[in-house]
Enzyme design. Structure first.
Site, short mmCIF file in Angstrom:
data_model
loop_
_atom_site.label_atom_id
_atom_site.label_comp_id
_atom_site.label_asym_id
_atom_site.label_seq_id
_atom_site.Cartn_x
_atom_site.Cartn_y
_atom_site.Cartn_z
N ASP A 119 0.86 -1.18 0.00
CA ASP A 119 0.00 0.00 0.00
C ASP A 119 0.90 1.23 0.00
O ASP A 119 1.68 1.42 0.93
CB ASP A 119 -0.86 -0.03 1.28
N ASP A 127 -2.91 4.58 -2.43
CA ASP A 127 -3.87 5.25 -1.57
C ASP A 127 -4.27 6.60 -2.18
O ASP A 127 -3.41 7.38 -2.60
CB ASP A 127 -3.20 5.48 -0.20
N GLU A 162 -6.74 3.48 -5.45
CA GLU A 162 -7.94 3.65 -4.65
C GLU A 162 -8.66 4.89 -5.16
O GLU A 162 -8.24 6.02 -4.91
CB GLU A 162 -7.59 3.82 -3.17
N HIS A 210 -10.86 -2.31 4.89
CA HIS A 210 -10.61 -1.81 6.25
C HIS A 210 -11.27 -0.46 6.52
O HIS A 210 -11.17 0.07 7.62
CB HIS A 210 -9.10 -1.69 6.47
N ASP A 211 -11.89 0.15 5.52
CA ASP A 211 -12.57 1.43 5.70
C ASP A 211 -14.09 1.28 5.75
O ASP A 211 -14.81 2.28 5.85
CB ASP A 211 -12.27 2.37 4.53
C1 NOJ Z 1 -7.69 5.66 2.30
C2 NOJ Z 1 -7.36 4.58 3.26
O1 NOJ Z 1 -7.95 3.38 2.84
C3 NOJ Z 1 -7.84 5.05 4.61
O2 NOJ Z 1 -7.78 4.03 5.58
C4 NOJ Z 1 -7.02 6.25 5.02
O3 NOJ Z 1 -7.53 6.78 6.22
C5 NOJ Z 1 -7.05 7.33 3.94
N1 NOJ Z 1 -6.92 6.82 2.62
C6 NOJ Z 1 -5.95 8.32 4.17
O4 NOJ Z 1 -4.71 7.72 3.90
#
Ligand code: NOJ
Ligand code: CA
Length: 557
Positions: free
Chosen positions: A98, A203, A264, A330-331
Site C-alpha cells: 500500500d 492510496d 484507490e 478496512h474502511d
Molecule cells: C484511504 C485509506 O484506505 C484510509 O484508511 C485512510 O484513512 C485514507 N486513505 C488516508 O490515507
C-alpha cells in the site's frame, strides 16, 4: 495481448494490526501473518495487499508513514518482511504494498526538515501557504476526518505559515508539483520492486493534485462540516493535471517494471475511470471505485448492481482496463452486516462472495469476509480507535447532537467495524492474541470463527475455495463478456459470462424473501449444469423457478 498474472488473481487484503499477533503484545504482526499463509493459499488467494506496515506513529493505523523504507517496529523488521515475502512467493502468492503518497506522517524526516525554515531544502516537499490578512487559514477547506476545528490547514508557529493536510494534522500533504519530491518517490518505489514486491495499491491517488490557487469551496455545509470549513472533495479530487502525475509514475516506474497497480479511486465514477485504467493511457492497471459499496452506503439493490457492472463493463473492463470487485475493506462495514442479512449470515455471505467472484474484474477479499465476520457495536466511545470515527463523533456533539445520537451515527459508519481482530477460534480473544488486543474483539467470536466455520457443513470459507476453483477452471469467469438478464427484476440478479463457446450463468436472490422468476426466452430449453450453490441442496433451474432468500447459484450452460 499477453496475459498477465493479475488477470487471474484472487486478492486478499491483510490489515496486519488485526490479523494475528505472534508475541502477545496485542498487536498483529508479520510473524503472525507468516504463520497463516498456508491458510490463505488454501483459500485460493494468489495476491496479498498489505495495508501500510511501514514505520508510523499510527495516528491512522499506518496511513501516516514516517519511513517508506522501513517496517513498523510493532509489526517486526524488514527481515521479517523478507521472510513473509519469500514464503508467500513459495506458496504462489504475490505481494503488493500500500503506497500512501498523498501525504506522510508529520514525523517523516522530510516534514521534520520542511517545517524548520522557509528556505530549508525540504520546504517544498509539502504545501505551505501564508495566512490570510486576518491571520486565518488560507481557505475554508475542511479535513476529511473532521478533526480538530475542522480545517484542512494547521499553522506552524516556527515559520508563521499554514501547511495543508486533507486528513489529520499529523498527516501533511506532499507537494506533487515539486519535481525533486516526485523523483524521491520514484526511487523509493523502485527500491520496493528491487526487494521483490509485485506491485502497489495506491492510496487516494486521485487527490495528489489540488485546485491551483487554493480557492474557497462554495459547497453547502453537510451534517458534519464545522463552522465555516467545508470538506469538499471537488477541491482536491480529479483536479486537472492529475493524469500527468499518474502518467509520470507509469513512465518512470510502473511501465518499465511491468508491475501490478491498483488505485484507490475516491469519488471515482464510470466516466472518469477509463482515463486512469485503459492500457493506452499508460497510467494504472486497475482501480477500486466506490459506486457499488462504500462506508456510507447500506444497501446494494439489484438495480444498482446491474447499472454499475454494466457501466464499468462497457467503459473499462471490456476495453482492457481492470476494476477490483470487492464489497468490503478496512474502511467499510462488514459486508454481511451491511449488504447481506445477519439472519441469513452464512447464506448471504456466500451470495456476496459469488457476485464478487463472478463479476468482471479482479476479486479482492477483505480479511474475515471468508468466515462471515460481522459489524461490532461498542457501548462507549472510549472503545473506538478510528480517527474518522472520533472526529465525526466530536463534530456531531459540537453541532448539538446528543451522545446517543452521535453513538448511533457512528455505529454503522465506524471503520472499526472492519478492524476488530480476526476471529481464529473460540479461545480467549478469538485466538488473535494471548495479550490485550489493541482493539476489542467482536463479542460474537465464540460463534463466529475460522475453526467453527471449517467444522460446519455451512462453511463460508469452503464456499470461497470453490469460487476460487471455479475461476481457475472456467476462463469465462476471468475473460468472459458480461450479459445481464431480467433488467427490471427487483430481487433477482441474473447474468452470464461468456467466452469461446463457454457460458457461465449466475442467479442470485438479493433479498430476505423468496423470489419467483421466469427464465428469459433465450434460455428456455437449454441445459444447465449446476457448478455451485449456497443451498444445502443445489437445485436444477427449471423454466419457472423460485429462489429462496439469499439463494445464489452458478451454472454452466
Ligand atoms: C484511504 C485509506 O484506505 C484510509 O484508511 C485512510 O484513512 C485514507 N486513505 C488516508 O490515507
Ligand atoms: Ca505482536
Amino acid at each position: 495481448m499477453v496475459k498477465k498474472w493479475w488477470q487471474e488473481a484472487v486478492g486478499y487484503e491483510i490489515y496486519c494490526k488485526s490479523f494475528c499477533d505472534s508475541n502477545g503484545d496485542g498487536i498483529g504482526d508479520l510473524q503472525g501473518v507468516k504463520s497463516k499463509l498456508e491458510i490463505l493459499r488454501d483459500l485460493g488467494v494468489t495476491c496479498i495487499w498489505f495495508a501500510p506496515i511501514y514505520k508510523s506513529p499510527q495516528v491512522d493505523n499506518g496511513y501516516d508513514v514516517a519511513d517508506y523504507q522501513d517496517i513498523e517496529p510493532a509489526y517486526g523488521t524488514l527481515e521479517d518482511f523478507k521472510e513473509v515475502l519469500e514464503k508467500a512467493h513459495s506458496l504462489g502468492i504475490r505481494v503488493i504494498m500500500d503506497m500512501v503518497l498523498n501525504h506522510s506522517s508529520d514525523e517523516h524526516p522530510w516534514f521534520v526538515e520542511s517545517r524548520k525554515s522557509k528556505d530549508n531544502p525540504y520546504r517544498n516537499y509539502y504545501i505551505w501557504q501564508p495566512p490570510r490578512e486576518d491571520g486565518s487559514e488560507p481557505n475554508n477547506w475542511g479535513n476529511v476526518f473532521y478533526e480538530g476545528n475542522g480545517s484542512a490547514w494547521t499553522l506552524d508557529e516556527t515559520t508563521g505559515e499554514y501547511y495543508l493536510h486533507l486528513y489529520s494534522a499529523k498527516m501533511p500533504d506532499l507537494n506533487w508539483e515539486y519535481e525533486p519530491l516526485r523523483q524521491e518517490i520514484y526511487k523509493m518505489l523502485h527500491w520496493w520492486l528491487d526487494l521483490g514486491v509485485d506491485g502497489f495499491r495506491l492510496d487516494v491517488f486521485n487527490r495528489f493534485k489540488k485546485t491551483p490557487g487554493f480557492p474557497d469551496s462554495k459547497k453547502e455545509a453537510s451534517e458534519l462540516d464545522l463552522d465555516r470549513y467545508r470538506m469538499d472533495p471537488a477541491m482536491f479530487t480529479h483536479v486537472e493535471g492529475i493524469h500527468d502525475l499518474i502518467h509520470g509514475l507509469y513512465k518512470n516506474v510502473f511501465g518499465p517494471r511491468d508491475c501490478f497497480t491498483v488505485g484507490e479511486g475516491a469519488n471515482m465514477t464510470w466516466d472518469l475511470a477509463p482515463d486512469y485504467t485503459l492500457p493506452e493511457r499508460e497510467e494504472l492497471v486497475s482501480l477500486y471505485h466506490f459506486q457499488l459499496s462504500s462506508r456510507m452506503r447500506d444497501t446494494i439493490t439489484p438495480e444498482l448492481f446491474r447499472t454499475v457492472q454494466t457501466k464499468y463493463w462497457e467503459k473499462v473492463t471490456e476495453k482492457g482496463g481492470w476494476i477490483i470487485q470487492y464489497m468490503s475493506n478496512h474502511d467499510s462495514q462488514r459486508q454481511v452486516s451491511c449488504y447481506g442479512d445477519e439472519a441469513y449470515r452464512a447464506r448471504s455471505a456466500k451470495l456476496l462472495a459469488a457476485l464478487t467472484f463472478t463479476s468482471p474484474g479482479i476479486p479482492f477479499i477483505y480479511q474475515g469476509e471468508e468466515i462471515g465476520m460481522t459489524n461490532v457495536r461498542f457501548d462507549s466511545i472510549e472503545d473506538y480507535n478510528c480517527c474518522y470515527t472520533l472526529g465525526s463523533y466530536q463534530s456531531l456533539l459540537k453541532k448539538g447532537k446528543s451522545v446517543e445520537e452521535a453513538m448511533d451515527y457512528i455505529a454503522t459508519r465506524s471503520r472499526d467495524n472492519a478492524r476488530t481482530p480476526y476471529q481464529w477460534n473460540d479461545s480467549a480473544n478469538a485466538g488473535f492474541t494471548t495479550g490485550k488486543p489493541w482493539l476489542k474483539v467482536n463479542p460474537n467470536y465464540k460463534e463466529i470463527n475460522l475453526e467453527q466455520d471449517l467444522s460446519s457443513p455451512d462453511s463460508i470459507f469452503r464456499f470461497y475455495q470453490s469460487l476460487a476453483a471455479l475461476r481457475r477452471e472456467h476462463p469465462a469467469l476471468t475473460e468472459g463478456d458480461l450479459i445481464l438478464y431480467l433488467p427490471e427484476d427487483e430481487k433477482v440478479l441474473m447474468y452470464t459470462r461468456k467466452c469461446d463457446g463457454e457460458t457461465v450463468l449466475v442467479v442470485a436472490n438479493f433479498t430476505s424473501t423468496p423470489a419467483p422468476f421466469a427464465l428469459p426466452e433465450e434460455m428456455k430449453g437449454r441445459e444447465f449444469k449446476l457448478l455451485l450453490s449456497n443451498m444445502e441442496e443445489g437445485r436444477a433451474l427449471s423454466e419457472k423457478s423460485e429462489l429462496a432468500p439469499w439463494e445464489a447459484a452458478v451454472y454452466l450452460l
